[in-house]
Scaffold this motif. Structure first.
Motif, PDB file in Angstrom:
ATOM      1  N   PHE A 110       0.864  -1.174   0.000  1.00 25.72           N
ATOM      2  CA  PHE A 110       0.000   0.000   0.000  1.00 25.72           C
ATOM      3  C   PHE A 110       0.900   1.223   0.000  1.00 25.72           C
ATOM      4  CE2 PHE A 110      -3.005   3.003   2.176  1.00 25.72           C
ATOM      5  CZ  PHE A 110      -3.972   2.993   1.180  1.00 25.72           C
ATOM      6  N   LEU A 111       0.758   2.075  -1.011  1.00 20.96           N
ATOM      7  CA  LEU A 111       1.716   3.153  -1.244  1.00 20.96           C
ATOM      8  C   LEU A 111       1.016   4.512  -1.223  1.00 20.96           C
ATOM      9  CD1 LEU A 111       4.789   3.353  -1.939  1.00 20.96           C
ATOM     10  CD2 LEU A 111       4.106   3.556  -4.332  1.00 20.96           C
ATOM     11  N   SER A 112       1.701   5.485  -0.655  1.00 26.16           N
ATOM     12  CA  SER A 112       1.248   6.879  -0.652  1.00 26.16           C
ATOM     13  C   SER A 112      -0.111   7.062   0.013  1.00 26.16           C
ATOM     14  CB  SER A 112       1.200   7.421  -2.090  1.00 26.16           C
ATOM     15  OG  SER A 112       2.464   7.352  -2.703  1.00 26.16           O
ATOM     16  N   ASN A 113      -0.447   6.172   0.953  1.00 26.58           N
ATOM     17  CA  ASN A 113      -1.730   6.240   1.659  1.00 26.58           C
ATOM     18  C   ASN A 113      -2.930   6.223   0.713  1.00 26.58           C
ATOM     19  OD1 ASN A 113      -0.660   6.453   4.332  1.00 26.58           O
ATOM     20  ND2 ASN A 113      -0.132   8.588   3.886  1.00 26.58           N
ATOM     21  N   ARG A 114      -2.730   5.593  -0.465  1.00 28.41           N
ATOM     22  CA  ARG A 114      -3.811   5.613  -1.441  1.00 28.41           C
ATOM     23  C   ARG A 114      -3.836   4.415  -2.374  1.00 28.41           C
ATOM     24  NH1 ARG A 114      -5.521  10.704  -5.388  1.00 28.41           N
ATOM     25  NH2 ARG A 114      -7.214   9.606  -6.481  1.00 28.41           N
ATOM     26  N   PHE A 115      -2.676   3.948  -2.842  1.00 26.80           N
ATOM     27  CA  PHE A 115      -2.638   2.973  -3.927  1.00 26.80           C
ATOM     28  C   PHE A 115      -2.285   1.582  -3.414  1.00 26.80           C
ATOM     29  CE2 PHE A 115      -1.492   7.097  -5.833  1.00 26.80           C
ATOM     30  CZ  PHE A 115      -2.595   7.240  -6.669  1.00 26.80           C
ATOM     31  N   LEU A 116      -3.144   0.614  -3.709  1.00 31.91           N
ATOM     32  CA  LEU A 116      -2.946  -0.778  -3.324  1.00 31.91           C
ATOM     33  C   LEU A 116      -2.460  -1.552  -4.542  1.00 31.91           C
ATOM     34  CD1 LEU A 116      -3.266  -3.072  -1.240  1.00 31.91           C
ATOM     35  CD2 LEU A 116      -5.649  -3.281  -1.986  1.00 31.91           C
ATOM     36  N   TYR A 117      -1.318  -2.238  -4.403  1.00 33.46           N
ATOM     37  CA  TYR A 117      -0.719  -2.978  -5.508  1.00 33.46           C
ATOM     38  C   TYR A 117      -0.813  -4.482  -5.262  1.00 33.46           C
ATOM     39  CZ  TYR A 117       1.467   1.343  -7.213  1.00 33.46           C
ATOM     40  OH  TYR A 117       1.695   2.607  -7.700  1.00 33.46           O
ATOM     41  N   ALA A 118      -1.092  -5.239  -6.317  1.00 31.03           N
ATOM     42  CA  ALA A 118      -1.002  -6.705  -6.319  1.00 31.03           C
ATOM     43  C   ALA A 118       0.083  -7.079  -7.317  1.00 31.03           C
ATOM     44  CB  ALA A 118      -2.339  -7.329  -6.717  1.00 31.03           C
ATOM     45  N   ILE A 119       1.067  -7.852  -6.850  1.00 29.26           N
ATOM     46  CA  ILE A 119       2.279  -8.096  -7.638  1.00 29.26           C
ATOM     47  C   ILE A 119       2.497  -9.592  -7.814  1.00 29.26           C
ATOM     48  CG2 ILE A 119       4.774  -7.719  -7.731  1.00 29.26           C
ATOM     49  CD1 ILE A 119       4.296  -5.291  -5.875  1.00 29.26           C
ATOM     50  N   GLY A 120       2.546 -10.047  -9.068  1.00 25.78           N
ATOM     51  CA  GLY A 120       2.826 -11.440  -9.354  1.00 25.78           C
ATOM     52  C   GLY A 120       1.752 -12.375  -8.842  1.00 25.78           C
ATOM     53  N   GLY A 121       2.151 -13.630  -8.571  1.00 27.43           N
ATOM     54  CA  GLY A 121       1.216 -14.672  -8.166  1.00 27.43           C
ATOM     55  C   GLY A 121       1.216 -15.799  -9.183  1.00 27.43           C
ATOM     56  N   TYR A 122       0.687 -16.961  -8.788  1.00 30.41           N
ATOM     57  CA  TYR A 122       0.631 -18.093  -9.701  1.00 30.41           C
ATOM     58  C   TYR A 122      -0.085 -17.698 -10.994  1.00 30.41           C
ATOM     59  CZ  TYR A 122       2.203 -21.295  -6.044  1.00 30.41           C
ATOM     60  OH  TYR A 122       2.935 -21.935  -5.094  1.00 30.41           O
ATOM     61  N   GLU A 123       0.551 -18.032 -12.122  1.00 31.54           N
ATOM     62  CA  GLU A 123       0.030 -17.767 -13.466  1.00 31.54           C
ATOM     63  C   GLU A 123      -0.140 -16.270 -13.737  1.00 31.54           C
ATOM     64  OE1 GLU A 123      -3.441 -20.104 -14.229  1.00 31.54           O
ATOM     65  OE2 GLU A 123      -2.449 -21.998 -13.753  1.00 31.54           O
ATOM     66  N   CYS A 124       0.513 -15.453 -12.955  1.00 31.70           N
ATOM     67  CA  CYS A 124       0.477 -13.999 -13.170  1.00 31.70           C
ATOM     68  C   CYS A 124       1.893 -13.449 -13.201  1.00 31.70           C
ATOM     69  CB  CYS A 124      -0.338 -13.311 -12.084  1.00 31.70           C
ATOM     70  SG  CYS A 124      -2.086 -13.678 -12.135  1.00 31.70           S
ATOM     71  N   LYS A 125       2.763 -14.152 -13.872  1.00 29.44           N
ATOM     72  CA  LYS A 125       4.173 -13.803 -13.896  1.00 29.44           C
ATOM     73  C   LYS A 125       4.389 -12.417 -14.494  1.00 29.44           C
ATOM     74  CE  LYS A 125       8.647 -15.719 -15.358  1.00 29.44           C
ATOM     75  NZ  LYS A 125       9.292 -16.861 -16.062  1.00 29.44           N
ATOM     76  N   ASN A 126       5.202 -11.629 -13.791  1.00 31.11           N
ATOM     77  CA  ASN A 126       5.624 -10.311 -14.278  1.00 31.11           C
ATOM     78  C   ASN A 126       4.446  -9.383 -14.565  1.00 31.11           C
ATOM     79  OD1 ASN A 126       8.177 -11.381 -14.119  1.00 31.11           O
ATOM     80  ND2 ASN A 126       8.442 -11.655 -16.312  1.00 31.11           N
ATOM     81  N   THR A 127       3.414  -9.447 -13.729  1.00 35.85           N
ATOM     82  CA  THR A 127       2.282  -8.536 -13.874  1.00 35.85           C
ATOM     83  C   THR A 127       2.017  -7.831 -12.551  1.00 35.85           C
ATOM     84  OG1 THR A 127       0.606 -10.202 -13.300  1.00 35.85           O
ATOM     85  CG2 THR A 127       1.207  -9.984 -15.636  1.00 35.85           C
ATOM     86  N   ILE A 128       1.583  -6.577 -12.640  1.00 36.04           N
ATOM     87  CA  ILE A 128       1.273  -5.765 -11.473  1.00 36.04           C
ATOM     88  C   ILE A 128      -0.044  -5.032 -11.727  1.00 36.04           C
ATOM     89  CG2 ILE A 128       2.034  -3.884  -9.961  1.00 36.04           C
ATOM     90  CD1 ILE A 128       4.893  -4.494 -10.713  1.00 36.04           C
ATOM     91  N   GLU A 129      -0.920  -5.044 -10.712  1.00 34.30           N
ATOM     92  CA  GLU A 129      -2.175  -4.301 -10.785  1.00 34.30           C
ATOM     93  C   GLU A 129      -2.226  -3.298  -9.642  1.00 34.30           C
ATOM     94  OE1 GLU A 129      -5.708  -6.768 -11.133  1.00 34.30           O
ATOM     95  OE2 GLU A 129      -4.495  -8.409 -11.919  1.00 34.30           O
ATOM     96  N   MET A 130      -3.009  -2.234  -9.841  1.00 38.84           N
ATOM     97  CA  MET A 130      -3.113  -1.183  -8.838  1.00 38.84           C
ATOM     98  C   MET A 130      -4.576  -0.783  -8.661  1.00 38.84           C
ATOM     99  SD  MET A 130      -3.528   2.386  -8.501  1.00 38.84           S
ATOM    100  CE  MET A 130      -2.904   3.185  -9.974  1.00 38.84           C
ATOM    101  N   LEU A 131      -4.984  -0.599  -7.384  1.00 34.65           N
ATOM    102  CA  LEU A 131      -6.323  -0.116  -7.054  1.00 34.65           C
ATOM    103  C   LEU A 131      -6.202   1.198  -6.297  1.00 34.65           C
ATOM    104  CD1 LEU A 131      -9.441  -0.660  -6.838  1.00 34.65           C
ATOM    105  CD2 LEU A 131      -8.950  -1.709  -4.615  1.00 34.65           C
ATOM    106  N   ASP A 132      -6.880   2.225  -6.796  1.00 26.42           N
ATOM    107  CA  ASP A 132      -6.965   3.490  -6.076  1.00 26.42           C
ATOM    108  C   ASP A 132      -7.925   3.280  -4.910  1.00 26.42           C
ATOM    109  OD1 ASP A 132      -7.608   6.043  -5.109  1.00 26.42           O
ATOM    110  OD2 ASP A 132      -7.264   6.963  -7.060  1.00 26.42           O
TER     111      ASP A 132
END
Length: 239
Positions: A110-132
């Motif tokens: 959780f970055l900058s008191n605002r942005f939540l990141y999901a990084i990698g995971g099974y079958e999600c190699k080299n991918t990153i998602e972000m939720l405001d």
């Protein structure tokens, strides 16, 4: 919360724990349940809390602030895109937007008191998602240049500034990189060869040092200035 509490609470081998102030919240377990407890360190007890909507394991519990944490992805008969938000004050869960991709064992931050990141995971190699987290509308893909670093499972991410995330990925070897929120580029740091049994789920940062815990009784300390690793054994300390 000490290391023994992290790995051996009721011998459940819990996969995801949210630490808020002096309290810890074990969430789910490897068999895949929706159970939630609050661990009270003063007397070593677990207090049952309201359950999550979805049963899961191999998810990530991410602290948002001193009153809220979130769960991201997981596994229960299939990889999951479900995300939930827990209010500690109200002992209540509510549903967050689903991930773009189903992810088990993702990293999160959780970055900058605002942005939540999901990084990698099974079958999600080299991918990153972000939720405001202020708007809580939809997850979005994070575009970045990634020439060398590869990450999938056993990913840990920690904020080191308002614009940078430290990413540690351990499969056959440790890879350390920085995701800069402004330039969207991953910079690979020197790798550390690890044993197969060395998997990390939590990396507290104290000052300029990141403490990387393994299940084989070892700990590596990474100095973020020198980019050097020091190996320690904590079995003798917490036996």
């Amino acid at each position: 919360m000490c290391i023994r509490d992290r790995y051996d609470i009721k011998q459940r081998k819990l996969k995801s724990i949210a630490s808020v102030k002096e309290y810890s919240f074990p969430v789910g377990e490897p068999r895949g349940t929706n159970e939630v407890s609050e661990f009270i360190p003063s007397n070593g007890t677990l207090v049952p809390k309201n359950c999550m909507k979805y049963s899961k394991c191999l998810h990530r519990a991410q602290k948002i602030n001193d009153k809220v944490f979130a769960t991201i992805g997981g596994y229960h008969n299939d990889h999951l895109a479900y995300c939930e938000e827990y209010s500690i004050e109200n002992d209540a869960w509510k549903t967050l937007p689903e991930l773009i991709r189903k992810r088990a064992s993702p990293g999160s931050v959780f970055l900058s008191n605002r942005f939540l990141y999901a990084i990698g995971g099974y079958e999600c190699k080299n991918t990153i998602e972000m939720l405001d987290f202020n708007e809580k509308k939809l997850w979005s893909d994070v575009d970045f240049r990634n020439n060398r670093m590869s990450f999938e499972t056993s990913v840990v991410a920690m904020p080191i500034s308002d614009s940078e995330i430290l990413i540690l990925s351990a499969n056959e070897k440790m890879q350390v990189g920085l995701l800069n929120n402004n330039f969207r580029a991953i910079i690979e740091w020197p790798s550390l060869k690890l044993k197969d049994s060395y998997k990390h789920n939590q990396v507290p940062i104290i000052g300029k040092d990141a403490y990387i815990f393994g299940f084989n009784g070892h700990m590596h300390i990474l100095n973020m200035d020198t980019k050097q690793f020091e190996e320690l054994n904590y079995n003798s300390i917490y036996s």
